[in-house]
Design an enzyme around this catalytic site. Structure first.
Site, PDB file in Angstrom:
ATOM      1  N   PRO A  28       0.810  -1.222   0.000  1.00 55.35           N
ATOM      2  CA  PRO A  28       0.000   0.000   0.000  1.00 55.35           C
ATOM      3  C   PRO A  28       0.843   1.271   0.000  1.00 55.35           C
ATOM      4  CG  PRO A  28      -0.817  -1.588   1.605  1.00 55.35           C
ATOM      5  CD  PRO A  28       0.500  -2.093   1.137  1.00 55.35           C
ATOM      6  N   GLU A  29       0.506   2.168  -0.904  1.00 59.58           N
ATOM      7  CA  GLU A  29       1.165   3.475  -0.981  1.00 59.58           C
ATOM      8  C   GLU A  29       0.090   4.554  -0.990  1.00 59.58           C
ATOM      9  OE1 GLU A  29       4.189   3.652  -4.040  1.00 59.58           O
ATOM     10  OE2 GLU A  29       4.700   1.538  -3.778  1.00 59.58           O
ATOM     11  N   LYS A  86       1.221   7.603   3.986  1.00 57.34           N
ATOM     12  CA  LYS A  86       0.871   6.203   4.210  1.00 57.34           C
ATOM     13  C   LYS A  86       0.154   5.995   5.538  1.00 57.34           C
ATOM     14  CE  LYS A  86       4.725   4.399   1.454  1.00 57.34           C
ATOM     15  NZ  LYS A  86       5.889   3.464   1.440  1.00 57.34           N
ATOM     16  N   LYS A 200      20.638  17.325  -0.192  1.00 57.39           N
ATOM     17  CA  LYS A 200      20.900  15.892  -0.153  1.00 57.39           C
ATOM     18  C   LYS A 200      21.992  15.510  -1.150  1.00 57.39           C
ATOM     19  CE  LYS A 200      17.387  14.684   2.604  1.00 57.39           C
ATOM     20  NZ  LYS A 200      17.506  13.879   3.831  1.00 57.39           N
ATOM     21  N   ASN A 219       7.627   2.302  -3.579  1.00 61.89           N
ATOM     22  CA  ASN A 219       8.494   1.790  -4.632  1.00 61.89           C
ATOM     23  C   ASN A 219       7.926   1.975  -6.041  1.00 61.89           C
ATOM     24  OD1 ASN A 219      11.061   0.536  -5.046  1.00 61.89           O
ATOM     25  ND2 ASN A 219       9.980  -1.301  -5.726  1.00 61.89           N
TER      26      ASN A 219
END
Length: 423
Positions: A28-29, A86, A200, A219
């Site tokens: 689940p996303e 989520k 980053k 993903n």
């Protein structure tokens, strides 16, 4: 007895044909959570929970217990169901409010809504079994025959009770407050993305999966975003420039919005999505390729399998561990993943390369070999002072000249000079 079909709401029957085949392929996303939240708002909001059955699972129930969960929610009315990334939660008529995260295999089953089931186990007649297997809690509702069940076969989901006066404000309470913006509920600006990318120095796929940066992207959504932005998942964030960042911003916005608006139903996804062609890796007679015949390739990034199109997604700039200007640059050694697929960020934050770590580990090995060689020579030289017995196999070596090696004690040495295996 009333026919069971008469209890199916028109809202449900109109969507019965849209049960997402995509749910059989992925965890689940953001889109899957939105799908469940919509169904909870339809089937549960405004209802009173008259009975709760809760499992005694101290892993899934976080900072609470099944018994406390039951006591806190029985007799309470549900006012809303909300989402952030989520995470999703129920707003109750008073605190506490249940906060949930599906992990990798969690799902909500709604008894009278078969379109909401995730891998539902069915009987011989095709009717979903109730109660579902691996349920962690079941809500029975007042003045209704409907029931709500939370299931998780892998015990990686989390269920919490949040003591906060305003249930609509859970987004500002830990652990939800530790997440970055939800790109659908709180769309990001191009300037925000540029600023966060500049801070980053990680693969862009790792950047997208970091829930502290962006909430809800997992993903498959991350791969879809990079495919449409034409960026290779191994490209480092500090190598992205215009127009790559603009393309990435557009893809983040459009892909997450479409995933939510379609309820993560793959039959509604645009035909040009990579998602529709990426599944079945490793299976015979299943080809991962686009309708044009172009093959989909896979690469591991941060411990996660990433799908990409090599003809459209090229690595931008140098990647640590690969050749730079034709010269090899300390290639990283592949290590076994011990974090269940989670990225290892320790080396990224310290700047230590894997090669440096391996060089440090080799030093004791060299000293050990020198010590054993010295012991081997001692054993081969007869001693007139001690009888040749098994006890003489215990030898102490003091102050060897190899970079200040401390006292080494070797027991049970064979005539070959090798250490006896530990029992």
């Amino acid at each position: 007895m009333t026919n069971a079909k008469s209890h199916v709401d028109p809202y449900i029957s109109a969507r019965a044909h849209t049960l997402s085949t995509s749910l059989y392929h992925k965890m689940p996303e953001i889109g899957e959570i939105a799908r469940i939240v919509k169904r909870l708002n339809h089937s549960l909001v405004g209802k009173t929970i008259c009975s709760v059955t809760a499992a005694d699972d101290n892993i899934v129930f976080k900072d609470t217990s099944g018994e406390n969960f039951k006591a806190a929610l029985e007799g309470r009315q549900v006012q809303a169901a909300k989402q952030w990334g989520k995470y999703f939660w129920l707003v109750m008529d008073r605190a506490p409010h249940p906060l949930m995260h599906f992990g990798m295999a969690g799902w909500i089953h709604i008894k009278n809504d078969p379109t909401g089931h995730y891998r539902a186990v069915k009987d011989e007649d095709g009717v979903p079994l109730w109660p579902p297997k691996y349920h962690k809690f079941i809500f029975k509702l007042k003045d209704s025959d409907d029931q709500i069940a939370f299931v998780d076969s892998r015990r990686l989901a989390r269920i919490r009770l949040i003591q906060h006066e305003d249930g609509h404000d859970i987004r500002n309470v830990p652990p939800v407050s530790e997440n970055g913006p939800d790109p659908v509920i709180e769309p990001i600006s191009l300037e925000w993305l540029q600023s966060n990318l500049a801070r980053k120095k990680v693969p862009v796929k790792t950047f997208l999966l970091d829930q502290h940066v962006l909430a809800g992207i997992g993903n498959w959504v991350g791969d879809e975003i990079l495919y449409h932005a034409r960026i290779h998942p191994e490209t480092y964030t500090n190598n992205l420039v215009e127009p790559h960042i603009t393309n990435l911003h557009k893809a983040i916005t459009s892909i997450t919005k479409t995933a939510v608006e379609t309820d993560a139903d793959s039959s509604k996804f645009p035909k040009n999505w990579l998602f529709l062609h990426r599944w079945g890796k490793g299976k015979k007679k299943v080809k991962q390729e686009l309708p044009s015949g172009e093959k989909i390739e896979f690469v591991s990034v941060g411990g996660r399998t990433s799908a990409y199109m090599p003809t459209l997604q090229k690595v931008l700039g140098p990647v640590p561990g690969t050749e730079v200007n034709g010269k090899p640059k300390g290639k990283k050694t592949k290590k076994k993943d011990t974090n269940n697929g989670s990225p290892d960020e320790s080396r990224e934050s310290t700047g230590q390369s894997l090669g440096e770590s391996e060089m440090e580990e080799e030093k004791p090995v060299v000293r050990k070999r020198k010590a054993i060689s010295k012991v081997k020579g001692d054993l081969e030289t007869p001693s007139s002072q001690e009888p040749d017995t098994k006890r003489n196999n215990k030898v102490k070596i003091e102050n060897t000249k190899d970079e200040g090696t401390s006292i080494a004690e070797t027991t049970g040495l064979r005539r070959s000079g090798r250490r006896k295996p530990e029992q």
